[in-house]
Design an enzyme around this catalytic site. Structure first.
Site, short mmCIF file in Angstrom:
data_model
loop_
_atom_site.label_atom_id
_atom_site.label_comp_id
_atom_site.label_asym_id
_atom_site.label_seq_id
_atom_site.Cartn_x
_atom_site.Cartn_y
_atom_site.Cartn_z
N LYS A 22 0.85 -1.21 0.00
CA LYS A 22 0.00 0.00 0.00
C LYS A 22 0.88 1.25 0.00
CE LYS A 22 -1.70 1.59 4.04
NZ LYS A 22 -1.30 2.99 4.32
N ASN A 23 1.92 1.24 0.85
CA ASN A 23 2.71 2.46 1.02
C ASN A 23 3.73 2.69 -0.09
OD1 ASN A 23 1.20 2.92 3.23
ND2 ASN A 23 2.78 2.42 4.73
N ARG A 96 -4.37 10.80 4.72
CA ARG A 96 -3.29 11.79 4.78
C ARG A 96 -2.25 11.58 3.71
NH1 ARG A 96 -5.96 10.59 8.24
NH2 ARG A 96 -7.12 12.11 9.44
N CYS A 120 -4.58 12.77 13.23
CA CYS A 120 -5.30 11.50 13.16
C CYS A 120 -5.02 10.73 14.43
CB CYS A 120 -4.87 10.70 11.93
SG CYS A 120 -3.21 10.07 12.06
N ARG A 125 0.06 15.13 12.24
CA ARG A 125 0.66 14.78 10.95
C ARG A 125 1.14 16.06 10.27
NH1 ARG A 125 -0.92 9.51 9.66
NH2 ARG A 125 0.91 9.46 8.32
N ASP A 323 4.90 0.90 11.97
CA ASP A 323 3.67 0.26 11.50
C ASP A 323 3.52 -1.18 11.96
OD1 ASP A 323 3.64 1.96 8.26
OD2 ASP A 323 3.17 2.63 10.27
N ARG A 415 -8.54 -0.35 5.10
CA ARG A 415 -7.70 0.66 4.44
C ARG A 415 -6.37 0.06 4.00
NH1 ARG A 415 -6.80 6.07 7.52
NH2 ARG A 415 -5.54 6.22 5.64
C1 EPZ Z 1 4.48 7.03 6.04
O1 EPZ Z 1 3.70 8.12 6.49
C2 EPZ Z 1 3.54 5.82 6.04
N1 EPZ Z 1 2.40 6.07 5.17
C3 EPZ Z 1 3.03 5.55 7.46
O2 EPZ Z 1 2.25 4.34 7.42
C4 EPZ Z 1 4.22 5.32 8.38
O3 EPZ Z 1 3.76 5.12 9.70
C5 EPZ Z 1 5.15 6.54 8.31
O4 EPZ Z 1 5.56 6.78 6.94
C6 EPZ Z 1 6.41 6.34 9.14
O5 EPZ Z 1 7.11 5.23 8.67
C7 EPZ Z 1 2.56 5.96 3.83
O6 EPZ Z 1 3.64 5.70 3.34
C8 EPZ Z 1 1.35 6.19 2.99
P1 EPZ Z 1 6.47 10.57 7.88
P2 EPZ Z 1 4.30 9.63 6.38
O7 EPZ Z 1 6.32 11.84 7.14
O8 EPZ Z 1 5.22 9.75 5.24
C9 EPZ Z 1 7.02 13.73 11.35
C10 EPZ Z 1 0.34 3.01 7.69
O9 EPZ Z 1 -0.06 2.50 8.74
N2 EPZ Z 1 6.89 14.71 10.27
O10 EPZ Z 1 7.63 9.67 7.55
O11 EPZ Z 1 3.15 10.57 6.47
C11 EPZ Z 1 5.74 12.94 11.59
O12 EPZ Z 1 4.89 13.61 12.52
C12 EPZ Z 1 0.85 4.45 7.69
O13 EPZ Z 1 0.43 2.41 6.59
C13 EPZ Z 1 7.21 16.05 10.53
O14 EPZ Z 1 7.59 16.40 11.64
O15 EPZ Z 1 5.13 9.73 7.73
C14 EPZ Z 1 6.26 11.64 12.19
O16 EPZ Z 1 6.51 11.83 13.57
C15 EPZ Z 1 0.55 5.14 9.01
N3 EPZ Z 1 7.08 16.97 9.52
C16 EPZ Z 1 7.59 11.43 11.47
O17 EPZ Z 1 7.97 12.72 10.95
C17 EPZ Z 1 6.68 16.61 8.25
O18 EPZ Z 1 6.60 17.50 7.37
C18 EPZ Z 1 7.52 10.44 10.31
O19 EPZ Z 1 6.46 10.88 9.47
C19 EPZ Z 1 6.38 15.26 8.00
C20 EPZ Z 1 6.49 14.32 9.02
#
Ligand code: EPZ
Length: 439
Positions: A22-23, A96, A120, A125, A323, A415
């Site tokens: 999915k990701n 998201r 969420c 996020r 995850d 999802r």
């Molecule tokens: C991806 O989300 C995955 N989703 C998430 O999987 C996964 O949990 C996450 O990466 C972490 O591995 C998809 O790929 C669709 P991040 P993403 O930006 O990219 C902070 C699932 O269950 N952050 O890597 O949105 C954020 O708050 C989903 O399949 C900032 O501070 O996550 C978090 O603490 C849930 N500023 C950390 O970084 C930003 O601009 C990692 O978030 C962006 C993120």
């Protein structure tokens, strides 16, 4: 409303094929906005998030067809109206990951109006790193009435640092990588996300004519090109689905085989499982030698009856994936001793703790950590799913619990897991999808 009714205590056995990730599928679908030619993706799972992304791309002037009856599960995307650039709140609030259309829209159409995703159940996020990346490439980006409003007559290559307080950003890296493919000059992304899904995206982009190198490492270099072409591509297997079913087998002391398993993307999980007493070994598929492609192997899962307690810390890849945190928490409820899980990516990602407590687990929340006193026999109870992966952890607990567990709100699971109840039934679980009053 759909719920899962699980009669626990059955040891899993049998074989299941892991589907496409999915990701990976979501950012790869968004990348199709970078060309006017058809992009054909194979092994795209039939998930609610994929349907939502297809709907979003439809509002952005794309024709999207997903043949879920075809064994290859082919999804075809072709841009028919490149004038669209609005990703509206009603779609983005449901998923998201919609944010990953930002980079492609800016690069190909010069403007984007993308709703801020909002928070969420797993925490805030923020998208500040995404915005930093777009601005570094020369876009003008403002926040107006809950929307990211961005435009750029042309993007130019730049050096971008994407490290945040919780490590890098997966979809932020995807956004900058995509935008940089059509920028003038070279972009260097420092502190890029190293997740395998980023490498999968880079492979697709390079097949489309981009010039991306270093994907999967903290430094990614993108040399901009004039245009990108359509292509055909098979997405990588889903490492989180694989990890979930590996632990489903382990929590029931079962023995299963999984096909299309991305072993090379599971090192951190395999390390913890080995310490717990769970073995995952490649097997000869129908008498053939084990598949050499360690991203698509058939493996057998077996576990010792006595599971050892361990410490787990979630970290950016190649660390232990956030995850899979809820799932290994459920598993460690069965370990003989005290385990400690620390969540360093989404420190509030513990909504499953209250539900596991209802099932008799012995858990103590200590800020970003949870202490698990294992070896308590879990007892069945009606529980509430809250987010995709917390729900998976509750299903695993239900498989091990004595009695009948009802997991409500399984729409969260739909999802990210394609017919989870069917997979678990094939593996010998007594699980049914039932209709229950909304709770
Ligand atoms: C991806 O989300 C995955 N989703 C998430 O999987 C996964 O949990 C996450 O990466 C972490 O591995 C998809 O790929 C669709 P991040 P993403 O930006 O990219 C902070 C699932 O269950 N952050 O890597 O949105 C954020 O708050 C989903 O399949 C900032 O501070 O996550 C978090 O603490 C849930 N500023 C950390 O970084 C930003 O601009 C990692 O978030 C962006 C993120």
């Amino acid at each position: 409303m759909d719920a899962f009714e699980i009669h626990g205590g059955r040891r899993l056995s049998g074989r299941w094929r892991i589907g496409g990730a999915k990701n990976s599928a979501l950012p790869l679908m968004a990348a199709s906005l970078l060309t006017d030619e058809p992009v054909v993706l194979s092994d795209v799972p039939n998930l609610v998030d994929i349907t939502n992304m297809s709907a979003l791309l439809g509002t952005l002037g794309c024709h999207v067809e997903h043949d879920t009856q075809d064994p290859d599960q082919t999804l075809t995307i072709e841009v028919t109206d490149p004038s669209q650039y609005l990703a509206e709140y009603d779609i983005v609030r449901r998923m998201r990951a919609s944010i990953c259309v930002l980079g492609p829209l800016l690069a190909r159409r010069g403007r984007a109006r993308v709703s801020m995703p909002g928070g969420c159940n797993i925490g805030d996020r923020p998208v500040d790193l995404h915005i930093r990346g777009m601005r570094a490439l020369g876009a003008e980006v403002n926040l107006e009435e809950g929307y990211i409003v961005a435009h750029a007559t042309h993007l130019r290559g730049a050096r971008v640092f994407l490290g945040g307080p919780f490590g890098s950003t997966v979809l932020g890296t995807a956004n900058v990588m995509c935008a940089a493919t059509l920028a003038q000059g070279t972009t260097v992304i420092e502190s890029a996300a190293c997740e395998p899904e980023i490498a999968d995206l880079a492979t697709l982009l390079n097949q489309m004519g981009a010039r991306v190198s270093g994907a999967g490492t903290p430094r990614v270099v993108v040399d901009g090109v004039e245009r990108l072409a359509g292509t055909r591509y098979t997405i990588m297997p889903d490492r989180i689905e694989a990890g979930t079913y590996i632990m489903a087998s382990a929590i029931t002391n079962g023995s299963i085989e999984l096909e299309n398993c991305p072993m090379d993307a599971l090192s951190a999980l395999l390390d913890r499982l080995e310490a717990i007493g769970v073995d995952v070994e490649p097997v000869q598929s129908d008498g053939q030698a084990p598949v050499d492609d360690r991203f698509r192997q058939t493996v057998r899962v077996a576990s010792k009856r006595r599971l050892e307690p361990v410490q787990v810390v979630t970290q950016p890849y190649p660390g232990f994936p956030t995850d899979l945190q809820a799932q290994i928490m459920a598993l460690l409820c069965q370990a003989d001793g005290n385990s400690l899980i620390t969540e360093k990516i989404f420190p509030d990602r513990f909504l499953h703790v209250a539900e596991l407590l209802r099932m008799g687990a012995n858990l103590i929340r200590l800020g970003p950590s949870v202490l698990i006193s294992g070896s308590r026999q879990l007892s069945a109870a009606p529980v509430m799913a809250s987010d995709l992966r917390a729900s998976a952890g509750l299903v695993l607990a239900g498989l091990a619990a004595q009695g009948t567990t009802l997991v409500n709100r399984v729409y969260h699971l739909d999802r990210g897991y394609d017919r989870m109840e069917l997979a678990l039934q094939k593996l010998g679980a007594d699980i049914q999808r039932v209709d229950r009053p909304a709770v």
